[in-house]
Design an enzyme around this catalytic site. Structure first.
Site, PDB file in Angstrom:
ATOM      1  N   ASN A 479      60.745 -81.786   0.811  1.00 23.34           N
ATOM      2  CA  ASN A 479      61.859 -82.368   1.385  1.00 23.34           C
ATOM      3  C   ASN A 479      63.127 -81.759   1.508  1.00 23.34           C
ATOM      4  O   ASN A 479      63.713 -81.965   2.686  1.00 23.34           O
ATOM      5  CB  ASN A 479      62.128 -83.729   0.455  1.00 23.34           C
ATOM      6  CG  ASN A 479      62.793 -84.713   0.809  1.00 23.34           C
ATOM      7  OD1 ASN A 479      63.195 -84.807   2.054  1.00 23.34           O
ATOM      8  ND2 ASN A 479      63.199 -85.518  -0.214  1.00 23.34           N
ATOM      9  N   ILE A 480      63.698 -81.098   0.482  1.00 25.18           N
ATOM     10  CA  ILE A 480      64.887 -80.290   0.303  1.00 25.18           C
ATOM     11  C   ILE A 480      64.780 -78.967   1.488  1.00 25.18           C
ATOM     12  O   ILE A 480      65.485 -78.815   2.213  1.00 25.18           O
ATOM     13  CB  ILE A 480      65.631 -79.911  -0.734  1.00 25.18           C
ATOM     14  CG1 ILE A 480      65.540 -81.119  -1.819  1.00 25.18           C
ATOM     15  CG2 ILE A 480      66.771 -79.275  -0.797  1.00 25.18           C
ATOM     16  CD1 ILE A 480      66.373 -81.909  -1.699  1.00 25.18           C
ATOM     17  N   VAL A 612      72.070 -77.794 -10.914  1.00 26.54           N
ATOM     18  CA  VAL A 612      72.664 -78.862 -11.702  1.00 26.54           C
ATOM     19  C   VAL A 612      73.621 -79.712 -10.574  1.00 26.54           C
ATOM     20  O   VAL A 612      74.515 -78.937 -10.199  1.00 26.54           O
ATOM     21  CB  VAL A 612      73.469 -78.310 -12.772  1.00 26.54           C
ATOM     22  CG1 VAL A 612      73.952 -79.336 -13.679  1.00 26.54           C
ATOM     23  CG2 VAL A 612      72.525 -77.315 -13.844  1.00 26.54           C
ATOM     24  N   ALA A 614      73.150 -80.979  -7.998  1.00 29.47           N
ATOM     25  CA  ALA A 614      72.855 -80.756  -6.527  1.00 29.47           C
ATOM     26  C   ALA A 614      74.075 -79.926  -5.840  1.00 29.47           C
ATOM     27  O   ALA A 614      74.275 -78.919  -6.156  1.00 29.47           O
ATOM     28  CB  ALA A 614      72.764 -81.933  -5.786  1.00 29.47           C
ATOM     29  N   LEU A 616      77.360 -80.550  -6.001  1.00 31.23           N
ATOM     30  CA  LEU A 616      78.567 -80.448  -6.524  1.00 31.23           C
ATOM     31  C   LEU A 616      78.774 -78.956  -7.184  1.00 31.23           C
ATOM     32  O   LEU A 616      77.957 -78.367  -7.754  1.00 31.23           O
ATOM     33  CB  LEU A 616      78.542 -81.559  -7.808  1.00 31.23           C
ATOM     34  CG  LEU A 616      78.416 -82.870  -7.519  1.00 31.23           C
ATOM     35  CD1 LEU A 616      78.301 -83.657  -8.805  1.00 31.23           C
ATOM     36  CD2 LEU A 616      79.542 -83.453  -6.363  1.00 31.23           C
ATOM     37  N   GLY A 667      62.209 -94.085  -4.681  1.00 32.47           N
ATOM     38  CA  GLY A 667      62.027 -92.779  -4.733  1.00 32.47           C
ATOM     39  C   GLY A 667      63.167 -92.300  -5.541  1.00 32.47           C
ATOM     40  O   GLY A 667      63.712 -91.152  -5.472  1.00 32.47           O
ATOM     41  N   LYS A 685      69.282 -78.840 -17.702  1.00 35.36           N
ATOM     42  CA  LYS A 685      70.603 -78.773 -17.118  1.00 35.36           C
ATOM     43  C   LYS A 685      71.758 -78.267 -17.998  1.00 35.36           C
ATOM     44  O   LYS A 685      72.629 -77.410 -17.781  1.00 35.36           O
ATOM     45  CB  LYS A 685      70.975 -79.973 -16.262  1.00 35.36           C
ATOM     46  CG  LYS A 685      70.207 -80.198 -15.105  1.00 35.36           C
ATOM     47  CD  LYS A 685      70.238 -81.548 -14.493  1.00 35.36           C
ATOM     48  CE  LYS A 685      69.690 -81.725 -13.130  1.00 35.36           C
ATOM     49  NZ  LYS A 685      69.650 -83.257 -12.691  1.00 35.36           N
TER      50      LYS A 685
END
Ligand code: ASP
Ligand code: MG
Length: 842
Positions: A479-480, A612, A614, A616, A667, A685
């Site tokens: 996906n990413i 960690v 995403a 940010l 999801g 994380k």
């Protein structure tokens, strides 16, 4: 010793294709040529032995130069002998010549005895003694008739010694005197009698023996010894390659490749990893110290269009990927370099105008010709012949001393931007003329003054300052990964730091698409569908270790622990890593520390901002505080988008389990929601951030509350989902108690470093991830569902902590965060310089 002791699998292949192709065609012949300095001492020769062991197959061919400066030595013997002959009787003194012969003989004997066992040494010393007698006879006899025979001893001895050493230590071998097969009718025009030479070479190669052939020498049709000119062994190697249709020739020398300018003069010169044939030829023509003009001629067979690739590599540093010369696509065609030649002459004459210029082209192959203005640039050595030639045409000529500096690259003369840049770079030098070479692969500036190191450095800087090539390999096409690739074309088009960044590899867990010439970013995924092939890690690492770019970045968007285990090898090869993958950064302390050390040692950059929060900028912010001198003492927050959503949404109106199943549907949770509820992801994380903040701890040091009761932990996913309502009582109970205090429940990560009473022990760390009861006014209690929040207290942010908050998961923000890391690395690399390794040229 048998053939299997040579590494039959490995080749000097530089492309992934070549690696796989070599597996298919194991017997494609490779020619390895070792230059004089690579064979100068017993230590050097032992290094050569190691290279042969790891790079050659038994049916390959070795071509050698004379050991060290033996050829110079032989030239000076000839010179001395000639002086003797010309001296009057009373001036004659045989002693200097005798002493020089003795010194040469001693040098050879020393190599023999240092390298071979007593028995073998004895045999070679015996042959050497006979040669020395012959040498003496020629030097004091019919000298000029034996000029080339005298010079031939260097290569003869060198081949004989290496072959004996191979026999003793590594594999069966025979040495071949090139005069026994190589017929060159006209050395000037390089007319090799291919049919005869190839047939005779076949006769001399022995099955199951590694052939060691003398470079530099050949015979003419009458059988007399010829030489191929100084440093001619490279040319011997490419001729031999053409005779046997070899796939590759490697010139093992004392520089680790061809550079964008002579690295002895321009310290910031860049290695050119791949050079198109035509460009390499032009470089050789215009003074490149490694490439000799004729060497490249035999590499293309005009009949079969067979391209032999030529590699330049350092025998002093065999691991380093050198330069490959051959047929390539677009990326390699962008390479630019700068070269110069001093002590030239500019000749003006009417005979150089229009059609007439073709005659002078054919006759003298001048460095450049301008047939509109009527001038040519030639070497000083050509002056006399050119004057005579023009006198016979009855035209006048005017000579002026000049130098040239040229920018060389594929069809540069047709590229307006490059020419304009070249012109600008020469502003202060004021060239007399700018001329395009006939083949368009160079633009040549003619200078009235010699080209100084300062000029060369300045022009090189202006021409190549942003000419690095960065290769990008994307691993993980989920996906990413797909979103990352979708964003790539527009990023490449608009972000300046990404200039010269090329997508060159795509990897899924089983298949790979690698293309050294670049993968079209606009159709990356469909190309992957069509053309990818199965691979294993060994093949991947082998390709990566020979990648032809200045820098290579692997973007790891896989969730795979296995793939993260390759980082160490990536770093050891100076490859940079961007990881969304959490495994490496949250691995055991020893493993993690080793990775950090390896990356540092090899100047690899490792960024993982998306591990960690995403996109940010949390990892980035912590890194920045720490490296700016701040000291972080608290990190806390809500690190899981899933748990954020669940507890922001859970108000008791629906049961926790039905909310969870709803989240699963949308999801928001992992396919097995226990992955989220276990807290392990949050624990990892927190570990990653704690390490970023400079604390040494391991996963076990972080207490982790698993929200899944023990009796549901071991079930398979379906069974767990069927019994999810068994979670409800616990959460209803927690919520009711919190509500009673006008509070709420959240899953929070906390790390606290407090100074120990006994300050010698430094800081006391407490770290945990757990369900907490928070006041409804708490900063962590009022998030948009799914958002993350990070709160950092430090010396600088003591009373009022630093807070970063926003979406902590999602396709766009994660792919965007990866792009931000990519730009960051490319910016850092823009200022990086690579060390040139030179021992002396040749
Ligand atoms: N030995 C010869 C020379 O020194 C040939 C070579 O080294 O390529 O010129
Ligand atoms: Mg040499």
């Amino acid at each position: 010793m048998t053939q299997t002791q040579l590494n039959v699998e490995q080749s000097n292949a530089t492309s992934f294709d070549a690696v796989t192709e070599n597996h298919l065609a194991k017997h494609a012949i490779q020619v390895h040529k070792f230059g004089g300095s690579s064979l100068a001492s017993s230590q050097c020769i032992n290094r050569v032995l190691e290279i042969i062991k790891s790079h050659c197959q038994i049916n390959d061919i070795i071509v050698v130069s004379a050991n060290g400066d033996t050829t110079d030595h032989l030239f000076s013997l000839y010179q001395l002998a000639q002086e003797q002959l010309q001296a009057s009787l009373e001036e004659q003194d045989p002693r200097p010549l005798e002493a020089a012969v003795a010194a040469l003989s001693k040098q050879q004997q020393a190599l023999i005895t240092e390298l071979l066992n007593a028995n073998n040494a004895k045999q070679l010393i015996h042959s050497l003694a006979a040669d020395i007698e012959q040498l003496k006879a020629w030097l004091t006899g019919d000298l000029s008739a034996h000029h080339n025979n005298i010079l031939a001893f260097g290569e003869l001895w060198s081949a004989r010694l290496l072959s004996a050493l191979l026999n003793e230590k590594l594999c069966p071998s025979n040495s071949i005197d090139a005069r026994d097969f190589l017929v060159i009718d006209n050395e000037v025009d390089c007319l090799v009698d291919t049919a005869t030479s190839a047939a005779q070479l076949r006769q001399h190669r022995q099955f199951g023996k590694l052939a060691v052939i003398t470079g530099y020498i050949s015979k003419d049709e009458r059988g007399h010894t010829c030489t191929l000119g100084r440093n001619g062994s490279d040319y011997s190697a490419t001729i031999v390659a053409s005779l046997v249709d070899a796939r590759n020739v490697t010139l093992w020398t004392d520089v680790d490749g061809i550079y964008s300018a002579d690295p002895r003069i321009v310290p910031s010169a860049r290695k050119l990893h791949r050079l198109p044939n035509g460009v390499a030829k032009e470089l050789g023509r215009l003074g490149n110290p490694v490439l000799h003009a004729k060497t490249l001629l035999p590499l293309i067979n005009p009949l079969t269009e067979h391209h032999t690739h030529l590699h330049v590599a350092s025998s002093f540093d065999a691991q380093v990927a050198g330069t490959e010369i051959g047929k390539f696509g677009q990326i390699a065609k962008q390479e630019l370099s700068v070269t110069y030649l001093n002590d030239l002459l500019l000749a003006h004459s009417e005979s150089f105008i229009g059609e007439a210029a073709n005659k002078v082209r054919a006759e003298f192959a001048p460095i450049c010709v301008d047939d509109k203005q009527g001038f040519v640039v030639i070497t000083q050595a050509q002056q006399k012949a050119l004057s005579q030639w023009l006198a016979s045409h009855d035209t006048e000529v005017k000579f002026n001393p000049v130098s040239i500096i040229a920018t060389v690259g594929h069809k540069v003369a047709e590229r307006g931007d490059i020419k304009a840049r070249f012109k600008r770079s020469l502003r202060s030098v004021k060239p007399l003329h700018l001329v395009n070479s006939d083949n368009s692969h160079s633009v040549i500036a003619i200078l009235s003054e010699p080209c100084t190191p300062e000029i060369l450095n300045n022009v090189h800087h202006d021409m190549t300052k942003d000419a690095r090539h960065i290769g990008l390999v994307v691993a993980g096409l989920g996906n990413i990964g797909q979103r990352f690739l979708e964003l790539l074309p527009s990023q490449l088009a608009k972000v300046e730091a990404l200039e010269n960044t090329h997508l060159v590899g795509l990897l899924s867990s089983k298949k790979a698409l690698i293309n050294n010439d670049g993968i079209d970013v606009n159709q990356a995924l469909s190309l992957f569908e069509q053309d990818s092939q199965g691979y294993d890690n060994q093949q991947l690492l082998s390709w990566l270790s020979h990648h032809p770019y200045d820098e290579l970045i692997v973007v790891d968007i896989t969730p795979s622990e296995d793939f993260s285990l390759l980082y160490e090898q990536f770093f050891q090869q100076g490859i940079h890593v961007i990881g969304a993958n959490k495994w490496a950064a949250s691995s055991s302390t020893a493993h993690y520390n080793n990775l950090i050390q390896q990356a540092e040692r090899h100047h690899s950059i490792w960024l993982g901002n998306t591990t960690v929060g995403a996109g940010l900028p949390i990892n980035f912010a912590i890194d920045d505080l720490r490296h700016s001198g701040d000291e972080i003492n608290q990190i806390a927050g809500i690190f899981s988008g899933t748990l954020s959503w669940l507890f922001e949404t859970y108000d008791g109106s629906t049961s926790f389990s039905s909310l969870m199943l709803d989240a699963l549907q949308q999801g928001i949770t992992e396919p097995d929601p226990r992955e989220d509820l276990s807290g392990r992801d949050v624990q990892r994380k927190l570990l990653i951030l704690a390490r970023k903040a400079g604390f040494e701890l391991s996963l076990d040091d972080i207490d982790c509350q698993n929200l899944v009761p023990e009796h549901l932990q071991a079930l398979d996913t379906q069974a767990f989902l069927a019994r999810a309502d068994e979670l409800d009582e616990f959460f209803a109970d927690q919520l009711a108690r919190a509500n009673a205090d006008n509070a709420c429940i959240r899953y929070v990560a906390r790390l606290q470093a407090t100074p120990q009473d006994d300050s010698a022990n430094g800081l006391k760390l407490t770290a945990k991830v757990s369900l907490e009861v928070l006041a409804k006014t708490d900063a962590f209690a009022n998030l948009t569902p799914c958002d993350n929040i990070f709160q950092i207290s430090s010396r600088w942010y003591q009373d009022n902590p630093l807070i970063i908050r926003g979406p902590g998961a999602g396709r766009d923000v994660t792919a965007g965060g990866l792009h931000s890391d990519l730009v960051n690395i490319c910016q850092q690399l823009a200022s990086k310089q690579n060390q040139v390794k030179i021992k002396g040229i040749n």
